[in-house]
Design an enzyme around this catalytic site. Structure first.
Site, PDB file in Angstrom:
ATOM      1  N   LYS A  70      26.627  36.994  57.831  1.00  0.00           N
ATOM      2  CA  LYS A  70      25.789  36.262  58.792  1.00  0.00           C
ATOM      3  C   LYS A  70      25.587  37.098  60.056  1.00  0.00           C
ATOM      4  O   LYS A  70      24.483  37.180  60.599  1.00  0.00           O
ATOM      5  CB  LYS A  70      26.430  34.906  59.123  1.00  0.00           C
ATOM      6  CG  LYS A  70      26.282  33.912  57.973  1.00  0.00           C
ATOM      7  CD  LYS A  70      27.173  32.681  58.091  1.00  0.00           C
ATOM      8  CE  LYS A  70      27.111  31.864  56.799  1.00  0.00           C
ATOM      9  NZ  LYS A  70      28.051  30.752  56.752  1.00  0.00           N
ATOM     10  N   GLN A 126      32.420  27.950  60.448  1.00  0.00           N
ATOM     11  CA  GLN A 126      32.577  28.260  59.018  1.00  0.00           C
ATOM     12  C   GLN A 126      33.594  27.321  58.351  1.00  0.00           C
ATOM     13  O   GLN A 126      34.725  27.196  58.827  1.00  0.00           O
ATOM     14  CB  GLN A 126      33.011  29.724  58.862  1.00  0.00           C
ATOM     15  CG  GLN A 126      33.082  30.207  57.445  1.00  0.00           C
ATOM     16  CD  GLN A 126      31.720  30.269  56.745  1.00  0.00           C
ATOM     17  OE1 GLN A 126      30.723  30.680  57.320  1.00  0.00           O
ATOM     18  NE2 GLN A 126      31.662  29.821  55.504  1.00  0.00           N
ATOM     19  N   ASP A 163      23.433  24.358  60.801  1.00  0.00           N
ATOM     20  CA  ASP A 163      23.830  24.086  59.417  1.00  0.00           C
ATOM     21  C   ASP A 163      23.295  22.727  58.949  1.00  0.00           C
ATOM     22  O   ASP A 163      23.331  22.411  57.769  1.00  0.00           O
ATOM     23  CB  ASP A 163      25.373  24.031  59.321  1.00  0.00           C
ATOM     24  CG  ASP A 163      25.954  25.319  58.777  1.00  0.00           C
ATOM     25  OD1 ASP A 163      25.234  26.040  58.066  1.00  0.00           O
ATOM     26  OD2 ASP A 163      27.137  25.593  59.054  1.00  0.00           O
TER      27      ASP A 163
END
Ligand code: NDP
Length: 283
Positions: A52, A96, A119
């Site tokens: 990422k 994460q 997200d």
């Protein structure tokens, strides 16, 4: 023989669009920024976060990485998120998953302000997806929709079967297929006659987390097969949820692992960060 849906090629096209948008935003004085938080030492998470970061840098965005030790307390993590929520250089915040067991994932996700929740895991964003009026889409399902669009695969009226009902893949995936007028069935560990249900699918999405779970006898000839799974075999190799060697001759389209859905997830994350930056700057 199925046509391979190449996530590397399609994600490269998305990333080029993102790069152009980032460059245009920079001319307006806005540099989109993504903060990525990782807690602990999970090797798979470390690889995802590194990818990422790399993608952020390649697109010209600012990337802020926070690697916290395994024993980080909930208070410390919440304080960091609060700081990032208030930082105008940070447009997107990603924590994460999975988090170490002592941290309450739901509480942490809900503490990210919805405008920066790239997200799309926050209940407010999840609700908007349900209604069909959203700012961000969750990265993996949105990446899959982009792949289907790129290959001109029609969803309307098609039998779509999603194996898996997680909040991050299965449920939102089924919702996006429904928005495109697919007839959607969601399967899970208690589904009866899974093989027969899967065999009805024109579009079959496997998000199970079990290597080679989908075999040729579960696939209708000519079906489109999307493999979300990322499983590591004992020999260290990555493998999907679909038995590629068996299913590929039966399907009309298939995604490989690696090089399928994975790269699309990252490209969508970049796209969401640009969307967030634009919204936060009224552009
Ligand atoms: P979860 O473990 O959260 O969900 C797995 C789902 O599979 C559950 O709904 C479970 O059912 C269902 N399932 C498990 N066993 C069976 C079975 N025998 N028959 C039918 N259904 C079953 O996983 P995720 O959704 O988070 O991830 C799925 C896979 O996708 C993983 O391999 C993950 O690594 C990968 N992944 C890949 C991404 C990418 O970018 N390519 C991004 C995110 C995930 P139940 O609910 O009943 O337990």
């Amino acid at each position: 023989m199925a046509k391979l849906i190449d996530g590397k090629v399609i994600s490269a096209a998305v990333k080029e669009e993102v790069k152009a948008e980032v460059s245009a935003l920079k001319q307006k004085g806005v540099t989109p920024g993504l903060a990525v938080i990782i807690v602990g030492e999970d090797p798979a998470s470390k690889v995802y976060v590194a990818n990422k970061e790399k993608a952020c840098e390649a697109s010209g965005m600012a990337s802020f990485k926070y690697a916290l030790p395994e024993n980080t307390s909930e208070e410390e993590l919440l304080a960091l998120i609060q700081k990032l929520n208030n930082d105008s250089c940070v447009n997107g915040i990603l924590c994460q998953l999975p988090l170490p067991r002592h941290l309450n994932e739901e509480l942490i996700i809900n503490s990210i302000v919805p405008e920066k929740d790239v997200d799309a895991f926050h209940p407010q964003n999840v609700g908007k997806i349900m209604i069909g009026n959203y700012d961000f889409l969750p990265c993996t399902p949105a990446g899959i929709m982009e792949m289907l669009k790129y290959e001109n695969i029609d969803i309307e009226g098609k039998e779509c079967v999603v194996i898996g009902r997680s909040n991050i893949v299965g449920k939102p995936m089924s919702m996006l297929l429904l928005h495109k007028n697919g007839t959607v069935t969601v399967c899970h560990s208690r589904t009866k006659n899974l093989k027969e249900v899967c065999k009805r699918a024109d579009i079959l999405v496997a998000a199970v987390g079990r290597a080679n779970f989908v075999t040729a006898d579960m696939v209708k000839p000519g079906a489109v097969v999307i493999d979300v799974g990322i499983n590591r075999l004992e020999n260290g190799k990555l493998c999907g949820d679909v038995n590629f060697a068996e299913v590929e001759p039966v399907a009309s389209y298939i995604t490989p692992v690696p090089g399928g859905v994975g790269p699309m997830t990252i490209a969508t994350l970049m796209k969401n960060t640009v969307t967030a930056a634009k919204k936060q700057n009224n552009i």
